[in-house]
Design a protein around this motif. Sequence first.
Motif, short mmCIF file in Angstrom:
data_model
loop_
_atom_site.label_atom_id
_atom_site.label_comp_id
_atom_site.label_asym_id
_atom_site.label_seq_id
_atom_site.Cartn_x
_atom_site.Cartn_y
_atom_site.Cartn_z
N HIS A 1 9.63 7.28 -3.11
CA HIS A 1 9.43 8.73 -3.17
C HIS A 1 10.50 9.45 -2.35
O HIS A 1 11.09 8.88 -1.44
CB HIS A 1 8.03 9.12 -2.74
CG HIS A 1 7.66 8.76 -1.33
ND1 HIS A 1 7.07 7.57 -1.00
CD2 HIS A 1 7.81 9.43 -0.18
CE1 HIS A 1 6.86 7.53 0.29
NE2 HIS A 1 7.31 8.64 0.82
N LYS B 1 -2.76 4.25 -5.13
CA LYS B 1 -2.18 3.41 -6.20
C LYS B 1 -3.18 2.45 -6.81
O LYS B 1 -2.80 1.53 -7.49
CB LYS B 1 -0.91 2.71 -5.73
CG LYS B 1 -1.07 1.76 -4.59
CD LYS B 1 0.29 1.35 -4.03
CE LYS B 1 1.12 0.59 -5.03
NZ LYS B 1 2.37 0.11 -4.42
N TYR B 2 -4.44 2.68 -6.58
CA TYR B 2 -5.44 1.76 -7.10
C TYR B 2 -6.36 2.46 -8.09
O TYR B 2 -6.30 3.67 -8.25
CB TYR B 2 -6.29 1.21 -5.94
CG TYR B 2 -5.43 0.65 -4.84
CD1 TYR B 2 -4.96 -0.65 -4.91
CD2 TYR B 2 -5.03 1.45 -3.77
CE1 TYR B 2 -4.13 -1.16 -3.92
CE2 TYR B 2 -4.19 0.95 -2.78
CZ TYR B 2 -3.75 -0.35 -2.86
OH TYR B 2 -2.93 -0.85 -1.89
N ASP C 1 7.19 2.26 -0.53
CA ASP C 1 5.78 2.06 -0.19
C ASP C 1 5.61 1.16 1.03
O ASP C 1 6.51 0.44 1.43
CB ASP C 1 5.06 1.43 -1.37
CG ASP C 1 4.52 2.50 -2.31
OD1 ASP C 1 4.73 3.69 -2.01
OD2 ASP C 1 3.89 2.15 -3.32
N SER D 1 -0.76 11.91 5.79
CA SER D 1 -0.99 11.72 4.35
C SER D 1 -0.53 10.36 3.87
O SER D 1 0.18 9.64 4.57
CB SER D 1 -0.23 12.80 3.56
OG SER D 1 -0.75 14.07 3.86
N MET D 2 -0.91 10.05 2.64
CA MET D 2 -0.48 8.84 1.97
C MET D 2 0.33 9.24 0.75
O MET D 2 -0.16 10.00 -0.09
CB MET D 2 -1.72 8.11 1.45
CG MET D 2 -2.05 6.90 2.20
SD MET D 2 -3.42 6.11 1.34
CE MET D 2 -3.32 4.55 2.14
N ILE D 3 1.56 8.74 0.66
CA ILE D 3 2.43 9.09 -0.46
C ILE D 3 2.96 7.80 -1.07
O ILE D 3 3.27 6.86 -0.35
CB ILE D 3 3.64 9.94 0.01
CG1 ILE D 3 3.22 11.01 1.02
CG2 ILE D 3 4.39 10.53 -1.16
CD1 ILE D 3 2.91 12.34 0.49
N THR D 4 3.08 7.79 -2.37
CA THR D 4 3.53 6.55 -3.00
C THR D 4 4.73 6.78 -3.92
O THR D 4 5.31 7.87 -3.96
CB THR D 4 2.36 5.85 -3.72
OG1 THR D 4 2.80 4.57 -4.18
CG2 THR D 4 1.88 6.66 -4.90
N GLU D 5 5.09 5.74 -4.65
CA GLU D 5 6.31 5.75 -5.46
C GLU D 5 6.36 6.86 -6.49
O GLU D 5 5.36 7.27 -7.06
CB GLU D 5 6.42 4.40 -6.18
CG GLU D 5 6.74 3.29 -5.22
CD GLU D 5 6.27 1.94 -5.67
OE1 GLU D 5 6.53 0.97 -4.95
OE2 GLU D 5 5.64 1.83 -6.72
N LEU E 1 -6.34 -1.02 3.98
CA LEU E 1 -5.83 -1.66 2.76
C LEU E 1 -4.70 -2.63 3.05
O LEU E 1 -4.18 -3.27 2.16
CB LEU E 1 -5.32 -0.59 1.80
CG LEU E 1 -6.37 0.36 1.22
CD1 LEU E 1 -5.68 1.55 0.56
CD2 LEU E 1 -7.24 -0.37 0.23
N THR E 2 -4.29 -2.70 4.33
CA THR E 2 -3.03 -3.40 4.62
C THR E 2 -3.21 -4.86 5.03
O THR E 2 -2.23 -5.52 5.33
CB THR E 2 -2.25 -2.68 5.75
OG1 THR E 2 -3.08 -2.68 6.92
CG2 THR E 2 -1.93 -1.25 5.38
N VAL F 1 0.86 -1.18 0.00
CA VAL F 1 0.00 0.00 0.00
C VAL F 1 0.90 1.23 0.00
O VAL F 1 2.09 1.13 0.26
CB VAL F 1 -0.91 0.01 1.24
CG1 VAL F 1 -1.84 -1.18 1.21
CG2 VAL F 1 -0.09 0.00 2.51
N PRO F 2 0.36 2.42 -0.28
CA PRO F 2 1.19 3.62 -0.19
C PRO F 2 1.68 3.81 1.25
O PRO F 2 1.13 3.24 2.19
CB PRO F 2 0.22 4.75 -0.57
CG PRO F 2 -0.84 4.09 -1.37
CD PRO F 2 -0.99 2.72 -0.81
N THR F 3 2.70 4.62 1.41
CA THR F 3 3.22 4.91 2.75
C THR F 3 2.33 5.93 3.45
O THR F 3 1.85 6.87 2.84
CB THR F 3 4.66 5.41 2.64
OG1 THR F 3 5.49 4.28 2.42
CG2 THR F 3 5.13 6.13 3.90
N ILE F 4 2.13 5.69 4.75
CA ILE F 4 1.28 6.60 5.52
C ILE F 4 2.14 7.44 6.46
O ILE F 4 2.98 6.91 7.18
CB ILE F 4 0.23 5.80 6.32
CG1 ILE F 4 -0.70 5.11 5.32
CG2 ILE F 4 -0.54 6.71 7.27
CD1 ILE F 4 -1.79 4.33 5.95
#
Lengths: 378, 400
Positions: free
Chosen positions: B285, B36-37, A303, B296-300, B268-269, A286-289
């Motif tokens: 990232h 990411k979905y 992630d 917040s939620m941050i992704t690649e 989601l985990t 999942v994305p990083t929180i």
Amino acid sequence: MKDVMGIVYTSKDDLTLRELTSQRAVAAVPVAGRYRIIDFVISNLVNSNIRNVGIIAQKNYQSLMDHLGSGKEWDLHTRNNGLFILPPYLTRENGGEYAGILDALRANFDYLRRSTQEYAILTTSDYVMTTSLEPMIQQHIKSGADITIMYQQVTPQLTEFSASSKNNHVYMDIAEDGTVKDLEINPNAASYGNMALNVIMIKRTLLIYLVDQAISQGLHDLEADVLRPAAHSGSMKILGYEEKSYYRRVETIRGYFNLNMDLLKQGVFEEVFGKTPVYTKTRDSVPTIYRESAKVANSLIADGCVIDGTVEDSVVFRGVVVGKGAKLKNCVILQDCYIEDGVELENVIFDKAVTIRKGERLVGPKQYPIVIGKNVTL
Amino acid sequence: MKRKKCIAMLLAGGQGSRLGLLTKVMAKPAVPFGGKYRIIDFPLSNCTNSNIDTVGVLTQYRPLELNSYIGSGQTWDLDLSYGGVYVLPPYATADSSEWYKGTANAIFQNFGFIEQFDPEYVLVLSGDHIYKMDYNKMLQEHIEKGADVTIAVRPVPWEVAPSFGIMNVDGENNIIEFEEKPKQPKSNLASMGVYIFTWEIMKKYLTDDNADPNSKNDFGKNIIPNLLRDNKKLYAYAFTSYWKDVGTIASLWEANMDLLKDPPEFDLTDPRWKIYSRTPVMPPHYIAPGAEVTGSMITEGCTIKGTVKNSVLFAGVKVAEGAVVEDSVIMPGSSIEFGAIVRRAIVAENCVIGKNAYVGEAEGDIALVGHGTALPEGYRVKAGEQVDTEEITRREAAEK
């Protein structure tokens, strides 16, 4: 380049990376938050349209197999060609590891013979570099060389990460027309300013011939026993190809640490990730929180993490938890580590799944980071 | 060939017009969600996790994005030699060529596909909800209760019940009445748009429905009322976990914000119920010195130099120095330039929010910037407004 095959040699000499290679090959060492070292090598081949890639595996290849799988992440799961993992098999002469690349190629003669490509690129898998091999391939074909060796002019940065190690360091004397005149192998002080990058291009049939010749004469070292004599006698046309991309060989713990830190520099990051995609196995993280008390500066974060502490000048891999009030500075934290509340870490490398309990403090010297092995709880 | 016990038909053809500019270039199920979905990842992952390995995806509106996203189905382990995921667009035959006229008609037109697998049961899904559901449990109940059709229902707050299709049930959860958007609801059990049909029943009722020229060919409007009229056994399967309709800008934004709560309203985990998605290959990232990232939620592939609070950022998003992103959703590849301020907004894919521009406001409705928009320097998008390149051009022309 449909007419070129890639052969990736994963070496067995892992001692200088200590804990990081106690259970895996150098090629499988995790780097830059979500990659393994071999990802860069295979991505370069694939991005240069090479569709037949053989991976010569030795001891500790389980994690490599697990990582590479069918090769689908690199689009190498095709009907023809694709990814071939060539594990060592035990015969009377073969005890599961090879005396060198010649030995390894001899053991995989069937694969070499069965392949249909005219040319082969031989490479080790102990470095991080992102580049296209097409210019080298073009030069090789146009020049009519028998062998082309990729090299880079020596700079302090190129060798600083590997200074204490002398494993297959080859320096070359290169004439103005590009001809390689001499090779110096593992010198204490190099006399030539060009370091070979362990990427070589050669006709497949010539390679088969050279390997057969050498092994039948009891010779095992490609550079010392084949390339050097040929360069001296001029029996083969050996040219150098100058590669200017960012290249760092991973040989020591300090080198490994510095490489990860280096990637925090915008210019280096762009050189490595800004050119062509680097493929790797995906993990459906999942994305990083980031929670309310997160404070992060100058760091690469993969992630699947949960960050509630302070992270500075660090590389954090997938699925790491950094608890409230924890402080990380100059750290490389591999996959699935758990850093509990209030922990303080500086100049530390954590291998996979290390847990450090509430309030602990671990500070290593800057020049010699502390390494904690896989699955340890502190 | 071996008979498949249950196959799924996923209705992904709707435009989703309530999502405004977000669905101008793609169908609703292809809309990005949760960092990411895409919305369709949820029903597809649910199928995989429920051991339903054959899924027909019925597409019609703007199918390109969806087709290329689904690809071979490998992402969801649905690239099988017998079964797997199939994209089913409308097609022409020797004597007719028709668009899908309604949800029931879309499935009727693909009876040939269903018959290939000779299933006992057909699961009907829609592509506009965020939820994790074990369809297999629902199938077990369908079988145990000997139902002809089982409809998944979820209790909703009474005040919003009038905006759903409401099921009225007896003491044993048998459906006795269906009311589409009732003004005075008698129950608060909303249909989730998830149905299990015994195939023989589906075959009969959809065939009859197709022969009726006055029918709208819709499950809710026609098929279910017809089944009730004939006293067929319709069973309500109660689902009580997180389920969110993301059919509007506001609800899509809210569902994204639900992920940021601690603990999250929707998790989601869970390693036993992974949501699979096709992700681009991008490096981790980078958070620069001086950046501020909280809640917040941050992704690649993201690069954050400015401030990000209480927001969901998708792959490859860039937030420049001095830029502020708050309570917002920034979709893949978009870039927030120096000094720009984004609040309570959704920024769609590949946008550039120019220097010192304003999108949204600290209060009020959610603002939206459509796909691929380059917002000029200093531009202002007010709360609740929707703009894209066309709209900006129109406004500029109007000013002149």
